[in-house]
Scaffold this motif. Structure first.
Motif, short mmCIF file in Angstrom:
data_model
loop_
_atom_site.label_atom_id
_atom_site.label_comp_id
_atom_site.label_asym_id
_atom_site.label_seq_id
_atom_site.Cartn_x
_atom_site.Cartn_y
_atom_site.Cartn_z
N ASP A 29 0.78 -1.24 0.00
CA ASP A 29 0.00 0.00 0.00
C ASP A 29 0.82 1.29 0.00
OD1 ASP A 29 -2.65 -0.43 -0.39
OD2 ASP A 29 -3.24 0.75 1.34
N GLY A 31 2.68 2.27 -2.34
CA GLY A 31 2.63 2.88 -3.67
C GLY A 31 3.57 2.26 -4.69
N THR A 33 3.12 -0.24 -6.81
CA THR A 33 2.50 -0.47 -8.11
C THR A 33 2.35 0.84 -8.88
OG1 THR A 33 1.26 -2.24 -7.08
CG2 THR A 33 0.56 -1.57 -9.27
N ARG A 53 -2.09 -2.39 -13.15
CA ARG A 53 -3.07 -3.03 -12.31
C ARG A 53 -4.04 -1.97 -11.82
NH1 ARG A 53 -1.16 -5.26 -6.77
NH2 ARG A 53 -1.43 -3.10 -6.19
N LYS A 55 -6.67 -1.85 -8.99
CA LYS A 55 -7.27 -2.57 -7.89
C LYS A 55 -8.78 -2.41 -7.92
CE LYS A 55 -3.91 -2.74 -4.21
NZ LYS A 55 -3.41 -1.98 -3.11
N ASN A 148 6.70 8.65 -0.50
CA ASN A 148 5.52 8.83 -1.36
C ASN A 148 4.34 9.49 -0.64
OD1 ASN A 148 4.03 8.51 -3.75
ND2 ASN A 148 3.27 6.51 -3.13
N LYS A 149 3.35 9.83 -1.41
CA LYS A 149 2.08 10.38 -0.92
C LYS A 149 2.25 11.72 -0.22
CE LYS A 149 0.09 5.78 -0.49
NZ LYS A 149 -0.89 4.92 0.17
N ASP A 151 1.35 14.40 -1.30
CA ASP A 151 0.17 15.25 -1.56
C ASP A 151 -0.84 15.15 -0.43
OD1 ASP A 151 -0.08 12.50 -2.39
OD2 ASP A 151 -2.03 13.03 -3.25
N SER A 264 5.03 12.24 -5.09
CA SER A 264 3.71 11.65 -5.09
C SER A 264 3.58 10.85 -6.38
CB SER A 264 2.65 12.75 -5.02
OG SER A 264 1.38 12.20 -5.32
N ALA A 265 3.65 9.54 -6.24
CA ALA A 265 3.66 8.69 -7.43
C ALA A 265 2.40 8.90 -8.26
CB ALA A 265 3.81 7.23 -7.03
P1 GDP Z 1 1.34 -1.05 -3.42
O1 GDP Z 1 0.50 -1.94 -2.58
O2 GDP Z 1 2.59 -0.62 -2.70
O3 GDP Z 1 1.62 -1.58 -4.79
O4 GDP Z 1 0.53 0.33 -3.55
P2 GDP Z 1 -0.35 0.93 -4.72
O5 GDP Z 1 0.50 1.52 -5.77
O6 GDP Z 1 -1.37 -0.05 -5.14
O7 GDP Z 1 -1.00 2.15 -3.94
C1 GDP Z 1 -1.81 1.97 -2.79
C2 GDP Z 1 -2.87 3.05 -2.74
O8 GDP Z 1 -2.25 4.32 -2.56
C3 GDP Z 1 -3.67 3.15 -4.03
O9 GDP Z 1 -5.00 3.44 -3.70
C4 GDP Z 1 -3.01 4.31 -4.76
O10 GDP Z 1 -3.91 4.98 -5.61
C5 GDP Z 1 -2.61 5.21 -3.60
N1 GDP Z 1 -1.46 6.06 -3.95
C6 GDP Z 1 -0.31 5.72 -4.58
N2 GDP Z 1 0.50 6.79 -4.69
C7 GDP Z 1 -0.14 7.82 -4.12
C8 GDP Z 1 0.20 9.19 -3.92
O11 GDP Z 1 1.23 9.70 -4.32
N3 GDP Z 1 -0.72 9.95 -3.26
C9 GDP Z 1 -1.90 9.45 -2.81
N4 GDP Z 1 -2.72 10.27 -2.19
N5 GDP Z 1 -2.24 8.16 -2.99
C10 GDP Z 1 -1.38 7.36 -3.63
#
Ligand code: GDP
Length: 535
Positions: A29, A31, A33, A53, A55, A148-149, A151, A264-265
């Motif tokens: 979660d 980020g 992916t 992917r 989800k 990450n995240k 934002d 922020s990916a």
């Molecule tokens: P993984 O489990 O590490 O592969 O994570 P994911 O890429 O599937 O991301 C998990 C959740 O975080 C998803 O709902 C994404 O949309 C969200 N997410 C990924 N990057 C960001 C970001 O930069 N900002 C925000 N707010 N959400 C993000």
């Protein structure tokens, strides 16, 4: 002339020199992916984000070929993706994200030269990140960190950096510095290139606007950063420069220092800077260790090792693909290589490279690349392929399973089929399979509970064979090696504890830790180990 940095010598071949082979590690979660997808997007391997992917949506891709994977939103199988970014060739090796697959992940990390650690800016270093980091440290892999995240509401920048330094015992140097938090986050200052990067919230796939700045006193800054943020940001940067180490490529390459980017990916922010960082500072294909000697990437002769085997990737073909990390040389399709374990030549006529959404025939590959070789089971984890030299690559471990379970086919007439299925999964490295000396049936060992479910589901889907896992009398397994006379003596009086693994090696099974100590005390010429090297 002390402290002159001694960077590794440049590799002569430009093709090999431009390669960067790495994995992304993170807690589920964080980020991974999303970041992977942006890498592929900027690497031109996909046209639009959302292809890798989605989800909760019905969309599926090759890497999601297993239903269980789609259902649970975890990536069970590692695959490798290749794409060009600027003058670099990136080989991104996907690691399974779930903690139950740590052994698989460990082996994947033997095939890469660097790792990107993704952390969630609000959560910091989480359990799985920590575990994976420890694995990287065992190999001194250079690590780039992506926070990450940004934002969203996130922790204080110093606090995040402190936590990484404390929990992971690694120095951290900021490659960028975030400006504002949460809703007020406007972008970051690129400390390595003196640039201001402004995030565009309106278009998630758009790359940030980049503004050249000549130092922190540049009046230009005030045109882009609101006054209150600017003041705080200037102070923070000053403090950071005073308190935190500066970037030093050698310390980074040795795994002692990690540069951190804030981004922020999902908004494509900070991603290109991270990719630039991997290209500019990341390691070239590194020398690989074999029992005989070290193999350097720019040696002429082709050599490589299998670090992963994946069965039934394509339901239509029922093939297996062995993933090979090329340690040296320039491989061309059709080449005849020696399979060192069997000493037999193998013509590699249909190697594949994994380019994002599809697999393609690999006409050529260079040291550092990962190629997939379809085969009928000859290639196993740890195997070497060379142009003739009898090399045995080291460092690809097999761990003692932590969970043991009996297994039986619901239809007793299908016992032979079950054996075949189990052997295949054992070769793939998906489970350990032990045949006890006494009694019929098998004992399956895994590292995490979820693997039993995955196995049961795969045996049912791929072999149409419903099975049941049953409690076993044992909880621990140790490989036994040592003097033959003591071995025979020990086996003779412990028959109920002895089994053979799928390579025919002797294993001691027990439910008492005390038993293991007892054997070691009574038979000093024997060694009981929780790992064995696969070679
Ligand atoms: P993984 O489990 O590490 O592969 O994570 P994911 O890429 O599937 O991301 C998990 C959740 O975080 C998803 O709902 C994404 O949309 C969200 N997410 C990924 N990057 C960001 C970001 O930069 N900002 C925000 N707010 N959400 C993000």
């Amino acid at each position: 002339m002390t402290n002159m940095p001694t960077l590794p010598p440049e590799i002569a071949s430009p093709e090999i020199r431009r390669r960067r082979t790495f994995a992304i590690i993170s807690h589920p979660d964080a980020g991974k992916t999303t970041l992977t997808e942006k890498f592929l997007l900027f690497g031109g391997a996909i046209q639009m984000a959302g292809q890798v992917r989605a989800k909760g949506e019905a969309r599926r891709t090759r890497s999601d070929f297993m239903k269980i994977e789609a259902d649970r939103g975890i990536s069970v199988s590692a695959s490798a993706m290749s794409f060009d970014y600027r003058q670099y060739r990136f080989n991104l090796v996907d690691t399974p994200g779930h903690s139950d697959f740590s052994e698989d992940t460990y082996r994947t990390l033997t095939a890469v030269d660097a790792a990107i650690m993704v952390i969630d800016g609000a959560k910091g270093v989480e359990s799985q990140t920590q575990k994976l980091f420890e694995v990287c440290r065992l190999r001194d892999l250079p690590i780039l960190t992506f926070c990450n995240k940004m934002d969203r509401e996130s922790r204080d920048t110093f606090e995040i950096i402190d936590e990484i330094q404390e929990n992971l015992a690694i120095d951290v140097t900021p490659a960028s510095w975030p400006i504002g938090v949460g809703r007020d986050f406007i972008g970051a200052y690129d400390l390595l290139h003196d640039r201001l990067e402004i995030m565009d919230r309106a278009d998630r796939n758009k790359v940030a606007e980049s503004i050249k700045i000549s130092g922190l006193d540049d009046p230009n800054l005030a045109d882009h950063v609101p006054a209150d943020l600017l003041q705080k940001f200037r102070e923070e940067i000053e403090m950071a420069r005073e308190l935190l180490p500066a970037f030093n490529r050698q310390a980074f390459l040795e795994g002692h220092l990690t540069p951190i980017w804030f981004g922020s990916a999902i908004n494509s922010f900070g991603v290109k800077e991270l990719m630039d960082g991997m290209g500019e500072y990341g390691p070239q294909p590194q020398p690989q260790k074999a029992a005989e000697r070290q193999i350097s990437a720019d040696e002429k002769a082709v050599a490589g090792f299998v670090f992963k085997v994946q069965a039934n990737m394509d339901a239509k073909h029922r093939d297996r693909v062995a993933f090979v990390r090329l340690a040296s040389g320039h491989f061309e399709r059709g080449m005849k290589l020696i399979h060192v374990r069997s000493k037999k030549p193998m013509a590699i006529t249909n190697p594949v490279m994994f380019l994002a959404a599809d697999r393609e025939l690999a006409e050529e590959a260079w040291a550092g690349d990962i190629i997939g070789i379809p085969n009928h089971g000859q290639l196993r984890i740890g195997d070497a392929l060379t142009e003739g030299e009898m090399l045995h690559f080291t460092g690809i471990p097999s761990f003692a399973p932590e969970l043991l379970s009996g297994v039986r086919a619901l239809d007793p007439m299908k016992a032979k089929h079950l054996e075949k299925a189990l052997m295949q999964f054992a070769e793939e490295g998906a489970a350990k399979v032990f045949k006890p000396m006494i009694g019929s049936g098998f004992i399956v060992g895994v590292v995490g509970q979820l693997q039993f479910e995955v196995l049961a589901s795969r045996i049912e889907q791929e072999y149409s064979l419903p099975v049941r896992f049953e409690p076993s009398n044992f909880t621990s397994a140790r490989w036994v090696a040592g003097a033959k006379d003591e071995m025979d003596k020990m086996i003779n009086v412990n028959k109920g504890h002895i089994a053979l693994d799928n390579d025919g090696d002797t294993v001691f099974l027990t439910r008492l830790k005390w038993d293991i100590d007892r054997i070691e005390r009574d038979y000093p010429k024997l060694k009981l180990t929780a790992t064995k090297e696969m070679m």
